[in-house]
Design an enzyme around this catalytic site. Structure first.
Site, PDB file in Angstrom:
ATOM      1  N   ASP A  63       0.842  -1.195   0.000  1.00 48.98           N
ATOM      2  CA  ASP A  63       0.000   0.000   0.000  1.00 48.98           C
ATOM      3  C   ASP A  63       0.878   1.247   0.000  1.00 48.98           C
ATOM      4  O   ASP A  63       1.918   1.282   0.680  1.00 48.98           O
ATOM      5  CB  ASP A  63      -0.905   0.030   1.231  1.00 48.98           C
ATOM      6  CG  ASP A  63      -2.024  -0.996   1.151  1.00 48.98           C
ATOM      7  OD1 ASP A  63      -2.044  -1.777   0.178  1.00 48.98           O
ATOM      8  OD2 ASP A  63      -2.876  -1.010   2.060  1.00 48.98           O
TER       9      ASP A  63
ATOM     10  N   HIS B 262       3.923  -2.341   2.923  1.00 48.23           N
ATOM     11  CA  HIS B 262       3.831  -0.943   2.511  1.00 48.23           C
ATOM     12  C   HIS B 262       5.061  -0.535   1.703  1.00 48.23           C
ATOM     13  O   HIS B 262       6.173  -1.003   1.969  1.00 48.23           O
ATOM     14  CB  HIS B 262       3.656  -0.038   3.734  1.00 48.23           C
ATOM     15  CG  HIS B 262       2.353  -0.278   4.440  1.00 48.23           C
ATOM     16  ND1 HIS B 262       2.181  -1.322   5.318  1.00 48.23           N
ATOM     17  CD2 HIS B 262       1.159   0.378   4.378  1.00 48.23           C
ATOM     18  CE1 HIS B 262       0.932  -1.312   5.776  1.00 48.23           C
ATOM     19  NE2 HIS B 262       0.302  -0.295   5.225  1.00 48.23           N
TER      20      HIS B 262
END
Length: 262
Positions: A62, A207
């Site tokens: 993400d 991430h």
């Protein structure tokens, strides 16, 4: 007038009252139970993982803020000849257009992570559409590709969100393993957390700018491969037709004998 009751009468009265309360409690419990089941049956859930017989898993990254560590992460994926799925927010796409193009040029896919990173379950249908469409248009402009994957910020969702995603052509994707790379932990902790929980069809949350994410990936990828896992983009992991999603697990499964519900 004072009512005098004998011990026998009191005993009978207690028994009668006990039966009445028992029957009332049973009926109430059954009614409440039916209501709970009905609510559960109406609840829509996103895809948390996929029921697969092969050992395919997806690593997802993400991105909403920061890009400093993304080039190093891309080098790691290139070294191991892997393609994965990134979920980017609108502001990240606007701030890093060249990096987005590089990501797609290297064979990775880009999913939608909203435009402003809001709490999607609090939005109206029109607001949800705006979040998805703005970022979807950015992805198309930068990559030339239509995005079909959406990951809600904070993992928050409701029926309205999932229904709207489906109307706009998106599969709503959660995760089955949170790597915790967003926390102040070591790369060994991240790797062990994933390896201790991984199984076929898992979707791993990481991430793009986690401090220990590049180091963790360098260790994680060969260990997953040693265990026989194949790392693929989410679009290659999920089923796009003839499937249902278990409501209590979020596990996507192929339809068998015409079954289409969870």
């Amino acid at each position: 007038m004072i009512l005098m009751l004998k011990a026998k009468d009191i005993l009978i009265l207690c028994v009668v009252l006990g039966v009445v309360f028992f029957l009332f409690g049973t009926v109430t419990k059954e009614f409440i139970g039916q209501q709970e089941i009905m609510v559960s049956q109406d609840k829509l859930v996103p895809i948390y993982g996929v029921d697969r017989s092969d050992k395919k898993v997806a690593i997802t990254l993400d991105g909403m803020w920061g890009a400093e560590r993304t080039p190093k992460i891309l080098e790691v994926f290139e070294e191991y000849d892997l393609n994965i799925t990134f979920f980017f927010g609108g502001n990240w796409l606007e701030e890093n257009p060249q990096l987005v193009k590089e990501i797609v040029a290297k064979g990775h896919e880009v999913g939608n992570h909203s435009y402003t990173h809001p709490h999607m379950a609090t939005l109206s249908k029109e607001e949800i559409e705006q979040e998805l469409n703005q970022t979807g248009e950015l992805i198309k402009k930068l990559t030339g590709q239509e995005s079909i994957l959406f990951r809600p910020p904070f993992g928050e969702y409701n029926n309205l969100l999932i229904e709207t995603c489906e109307e706009l052509g998106y599969y709503t994707i959660q995760w089955s393993i949170d790597s915790h790379d967003w926390m102040d932990v070591s790369s060994d902790y991240i790797v062990n957390r994933i390896l201790d929980n991984v199984g076929p069809g898992d979707i791993i949350l990481m991430h793009n700018d986690g401090e220990k994410t590049p180091e963790a990936l360098i260790s994680l990828i060969p260990k997953l491969k040693e265990q026989g896992y194949k790392i693929v983009p989410v679009s290659e992991l999920i089923y796009t037709e003839d499937y249902y999603i278990e409501q209590h697990t979020g596990l996507q499964k192929k339809v068998e004998r015409g079954r289409k519900d969870g």
